[in-house]
Design a protein around this motif. Sequence first.
Motif, short mmCIF file in Angstrom:
data_model
loop_
_atom_site.label_atom_id
_atom_site.label_comp_id
_atom_site.label_asym_id
_atom_site.label_seq_id
_atom_site.Cartn_x
_atom_site.Cartn_y
_atom_site.Cartn_z
N VAL A 243 43.76 12.01 -11.48
CA VAL A 243 43.09 10.81 -12.03
C VAL A 243 42.83 9.86 -10.72
CG1 VAL A 243 43.64 8.97 -13.38
CG2 VAL A 243 44.09 11.06 -14.19
N GLN B 42 39.66 10.72 -8.91
CA GLN B 42 38.38 10.01 -9.81
C GLN B 42 38.17 8.80 -9.80
OE1 GLN B 42 39.91 12.17 -13.08
NE2 GLN B 42 38.69 14.15 -12.85
N GLU B 43 39.40 7.90 -9.83
CA GLU B 43 39.11 6.55 -9.61
C GLU B 43 38.52 6.28 -8.32
OE1 GLU B 43 42.90 5.14 -10.55
OE2 GLU B 43 42.82 5.27 -12.68
N ARG B 44 38.84 6.71 -7.21
CA ARG B 44 38.43 6.23 -6.19
C ARG B 44 37.21 7.07 -5.57
NH1 ARG B 44 42.89 5.71 -1.28
NH2 ARG B 44 40.79 5.24 -0.42
N PRO C 228 34.57 9.16 -7.53
CA PRO C 228 34.14 9.98 -8.71
C PRO C 228 33.61 11.21 -8.57
CG PRO C 228 33.32 7.36 -8.85
CD PRO C 228 34.05 7.80 -7.44
#
Length: 116
Positions: A83, A86-88, A90
């Motif tokens: 996660v 994915q946040e930093r 994508p």
Amino acid sequence: MHALIIEDEFLTAQLIEDRLRDLGFTSFSFAEDEDGAVAAARARYPDLITSDVQLASGCGIDAVQRICDENPTPFLYITGTAVMVQERCPRAVIVQKPFGMADLRAAVREVSKTAE
């Protein structure tokens, strides 16, 4: 082919090495922290980087970004904190721990296609 494995858990790093060797990689550099990873990449330019995110010191995402700012290199993250990646990042290729050979093979294939 040469791979840089950024991983602070010795047994996990050895497992990644074994799996990459099965995929045709013949030499390896290892780093346990962000600065060590950057130094290792400067010492020997890798064909592939695998990186955990949470390291003994620093961050794997930051290490990969610093390395790729100097020399764009195919990379993938092997982590239990997908996660965060994915946040930093994508579009990053992520292999979730624990992982199997099929997961790693598919990820290496994906980043190799992107690098072409």
